[in-house]
Enzyme design. Structure first.
Site, PDB file in Angstrom:
ATOM      1  CB  ALA A 194      -0.919   0.011   1.220  1.00  0.00           C
ATOM      2  NE  ARG A 244     -20.621  -6.408  28.238  1.00  0.00           N
ATOM      3  CZ  ARG A 244     -21.857  -6.542  28.683  1.00  0.00           C
ATOM      4  NH1 ARG A 244     -22.086  -6.708  29.963  1.00  0.00           N
ATOM      5  NH2 ARG A 244     -22.878  -6.511  27.850  1.00  0.00           N
ATOM      6  CE  LYS A 277     -23.847 -11.522  -2.133  1.00  0.00           C
ATOM      7  NZ  LYS A 277     -23.836 -12.938  -1.685  1.00  0.00           N
TER       8      LYS A 277
END
Lengths: 430, 430
Positions: A34, A49, A207
Site C-alpha cells: 500500500a 465485551r 448482488k
C-alpha cells in the site's frame, strides 16, 4: 500522502473481526503493497465485551457507528454492518459528507441507494469501494471495472449466493428434498434462521444489481430485477436435470437485449460441460462476456471471514495508494438510466415438469396447448408407467418468448389431466 | 492531467492491430472509463504497406521502433514486438529512460529482464504494465497484485499456453498421437511452424516466472524454472489418465516450500473434478491460493487479438488514470532475491508407465526397486496380457521425493525386462 492510513471499522461480526485479523497478520506486507501502514484507530460494534480473539487495545470504541465518521483520526470508513437503511446508511452518508473514502461489503445498501451514493461520493471527491459486496473474495468488481475496461460487456452472470449453491449441490449429491437440506444447513450454520434473503433470491438480486451497474456502466436498478428463489426446486427436477445433461443453479443474470437490460435471478438449467455447472457447494463464480476478451470466468469463496476480509483489504490498499476509479466505472452523470427489459420479452428455452394422469391422449392435449402458443418442443420424457395414476412428464422447449410460455402454461395447467401447477425452470444458453 | 493520452504502438501483428481496433471501436467508452481520450499518435512496424484493416491516417510511422520512445507526441509506449532482446528490449529501455510508461505483452522480456526493468522504471517514476503478458485477456496480474493484495499466496499455478492445451485436449478427445495433432494444429494456425517455444514449455515458463514474481513479490527468476514440455505425452498415457480419474495438463506451478520457491513447468495429472481439469482447448486458467481468500480461479482466452488487446487497453486505462502500483506489487528494493527450491527436493505423487516383458516376476522386480528407494506404491495396473511380449504397466505412487523417485526409476530402467525408458508424469495435489 501521510505515511499511515487510519482505518475505522464499523461492525465487528465475522467479517469485521476477520478484517482486523488480516490487517494485524499482514501489517508489514500491506505496508509494502500500500505504500503506507494501514492502522485501525477506531471501531464500532454493539457489544463491547464479546471476545473476538483480536487485540483492540489502543483502538477507540464507538457505540454509535455514525460517530466513527466524525473521528478526526479516521481517514477511511469501513462499513460492515449491513442492511440498506438505518445505521449502515447513516454511517456511509456521514463519511461521504465528511470527505472520507468508504469501503463497504453492503450489497443491500448499494442495490437500493448505489446511484445516489455514487453521485454523493463523486461530488465529495471520495471513492466508495465495494469489492466485498459481490462474490466475497473473488476480485470481480476490479476485474469488471478495470480489468475488462476495454470491453463492451454483453452479459454477466453468476452463482452469487453460497447458501443456495450449497443447498442445491447437497440436494443433488444426496438426492434429498429442499426443506430437509435447508434445515440441515441451518443446523450447520450455513443458512440463517430466517433463510428468506438467501433462498428467495433477494441476496443474489442485490448482488446482481451491483454487478450489472459495474459491468454495463448503468445506474443501479434493483427494482427491475426479476427474482425467483429455489424453494420450488425438487429432488425430482434435479434428477431430471442430470438425465438431460444439466445442473440446476440459482443464477443472477444480466444481459443487454433489444428490449433493454434484462436482470433476472432464478433457478437455471445449465449444461454440465460449462464452467459454472461445476461450481459446487459454497463457492461462487461470475462469468463476464466482453466483445474483445470473450468469456472470462472467476471462481472462489463467496462468503466467510477470510475471503470477505481479503476483498475489504484490497479496497483499503487501493485507497491507500489513491488508486481511484468512478464507483461504477464511469462518472455518475454518465451512468445510463434504467432501461429494463420486461421479463415477458425474455427469450430462452424452458424445462417443464407436469404431473399428469397416465392415460392415452394426455400428451397430445399438452402438446396441442404448446402448439397453439407457437412454443416448439425439443424433447419429452415420460419414464415409468402407472395407468390411471399421477406420473411426471418432462418437456423441454426450443427458444421461445416468456409471454408465450406463460400463456401456454396457463392452457396446460387448465387441462383436467394435469394434476399440479406446472413447474418450469429456464434453460440457459451459456 | 492532459485530456488526451497519446499512445505509441510498436508491433502491428495480430495483437497490435487488435489493440488499434479496440482503441478505435471503443474510443468514447474508453474516454469515460479513463477520464481522458486514448489516441494513437505513432506506430512502428516493419512492413508499412500491409493492409491491417485499420485506419492509420494521421498516425506517424516509425521504421525504427526505439524511435517511438523519443517522439514528443507519445506519452506512453505499447511494446508488442516480442522477444527478450533486440528491438523490444531497446524500445522498453528507451521509453523508461525518457520517463514514459510502458505497456507490454512481452513475457520473454519480463522473464529475463523483469527485475532490472522494474528497478529502472521505479527509478524513473514510471509504471511498466504487463497484464497482456500472462494468460491473455484474463485480468490475473491485476487480480494477484491488487485484488489479492491482502493475502500471503502459497501457490499459484495454471494452464498458460493455449497451444499445448489445445493439443492435449485434441489428443484426448480424438485419441490421437502428439505428432499428428501438432501437425494439424500447425496447418490450422494454432501452432507455430517452429513449435518449440510452446510445446517444450518455454513460453509457459516465461509466463510462470512473471506470475511467481507478481504473486510472491520476488525478483523474477526464470533461470530456476524446471521445464519439461509435452512432446513425450502419448495417447496411451492420456487413456490411462482417464482410467485413473485424471486429465493431463501442461501446468506452470509456483509454490513456497520449506526449501525455497519451487517453479516448475511439466505435464501433470490433475483430478478430473478440479476446475483446472475442465479448462479445455485454447483456454487458459490460473489458480491462486491465498491464506485469507482461499482458492481463486480465473479462466479465459489466453491468446489472440481480442483478448490480448483487452489486457493491453486495461493497462492503458490504468495509466491514463495514474493508477500506479509497483511493477511486481512491492517496491523493487523489497523484491525478495531468488530462493529456488531444488527440483530434487520436490515432493509429490507420480504416475509411471513402463513397457515390460509380460513374464512372471517382472512386477516383483519393479516393486522391489521402488521399495529399495522407499517409494511407496499407490496402485498398479496391467491391462491385457501378451505372454513373452511387451505390455504397458502403470504404477502410481504415494507422495515421495523427486530425488528418490529418480533413483528408483534408474533402477527400474536398468532391469532387463523393462524395454523402454520409464515415462513419468507428476500427479498434482490440487
Amino acid at each position: 500522502m501521510s505515511n499511515i492510513l487510519r482505518v475505522g471499522v464499523a461492525g465487528l461480526g465475522t467479517v469485521g473481526a476477520g478484517t482486523l485479523r488480516l490487517l494485524q497478520t499482514h501489517a508489514d506486507r500491506l505496508a509494502e503493497r500500500a505504500g503506507r501502514r494501514l492502522v485501525v484507530t477506531a471501531v464500532s460494534a454493539r457489544d463491547r465485551r464479546r471476545d473476538r480473539g483480536i487485540d483492540l487495545s489502543g483502538v477507540r470504541w464507538y457505540q454509535d457507528a455514525a460517530a466513527l465518521a466524525a473521528d478526526p483520526e479516521v481517514d477511511v470508513v469501513v462499513e460492515l454492518i449491513g442492511g440498506s437503511e438505518g445505521v449502515a446508511r447513516a454511517l456511509v452518508e456521514a463519511a461521504i459528507a465528511r470527505g472520507k473514502p468508504v469501503v463497504t461489503a453492503n450489497k443491500a445498501l448499494l442495490a437500493i441507494h448505489g446511484t445516489a451514493l455514487a453521485q454523493a461520493a463523486e461530488a465529495a471527491g471520495v471513492p466508495i469501494a465495494f469489492e466485498a459486496a459481490v462474490a466475497g473474495g473473488i476480485p470481480i468488481i476490479k476485474g469488471l471495472r478495470e480489468g475488462l475496461a476495454g470491453n463492451a460487456v454483453s452479459r454477466v452472470y453468476g452463482i452469487l449466493n453460497g447458501t443456495c449453491n450449497y443447498i442445491l449441490t447437497t440436494m443433488r449429491r444426496e438426492q434429498r428434498e429442499f426443506g430437509e437440506v435447508l434445515a440441515e444447513a441451518q443446523r450447520l450454520g450455513y443458512a440463517e434462521a430466517d433463510p428468506s434473503f438467501d433462498v428467495d433470491g433477494i441476496d443474489t438480486a442485490h448482488k446482481l444489481a451491483v454487478l450489472t451497474a459495474t459491468a454495463f456502466g448503468t445506474q443501479v436498478d434493483f427494482e427491475h430485477v426479476h427474482v425467483e428463489g429455489i424453494r420450488h426446486v425438487s429432488a425430482l427436477d434435479i434428477a431430471y436435470a442430470d438425465e438431460l445433461g444439466f445442473r440446476i443453479k440459482l443464477l443472477g443474470i444480466a444481459r443487454r437485449t433489444e428490449h433493454g437490460i434484462e436482470q433476472r435471478v432464478h433457478p437455471c438449467m445449465v449444461p454440465v460441460a460449462t464452467p459454472i455447472a461445476n461450481v459446487e457447494g459454497v463457492f461462487n463464480a461470475v462469468v463476464a462476456e466482453g466483445d474483445f476478451v470473450g468469456r472470462v470466468v472467476m471462481e472462489g469463496r463467496g462468503a466467510g471471514a477470510g475471503p470477505t476480509a481479503s476483498a475489504v483489504v484490497a479496497d483499503l490498499v487501493d485507497i491507500a495508494r489513491n488508486r481511484a476509479v468512478p464507483t461504477f466505472g464511469r462518472p455518475s452523470a454518465l451512468l445510463a438510466p434504467p432501461d429494463p427489459a420486461p421479463m415477458e420479452r425474455h427469450r430462452g428455452c424452458y424445462y417443464i415438469r407436469l404431473m399428469v394422469v397416465d392415460r392415452p391422449g394426455v400428451i397430445a392435449d399438452v402438446t396441442a396447448a404448446l402448439r397453439d402458443e407457437e412454443v416448439s418442443m425439443e424433447s419429452m420424457l415420460q419414464r415409468g408407467r402407472a395407468p390411471g395414476e399421477a406420473v411426471p412428464v418432462v418437456l423441454t422447449t426450443h427458444e421461445t418468448e416468456e409471454a408465450r410460455m406463460r400463456r401456454a402454461l396457463a392452457r396446460v395447467a387448465a387441462l383436467g389431466t394435469v394434476l399440479e401447477p406446472p413447474r418450469t425452470i429456464r434453460i440457459e444458453d451459456l
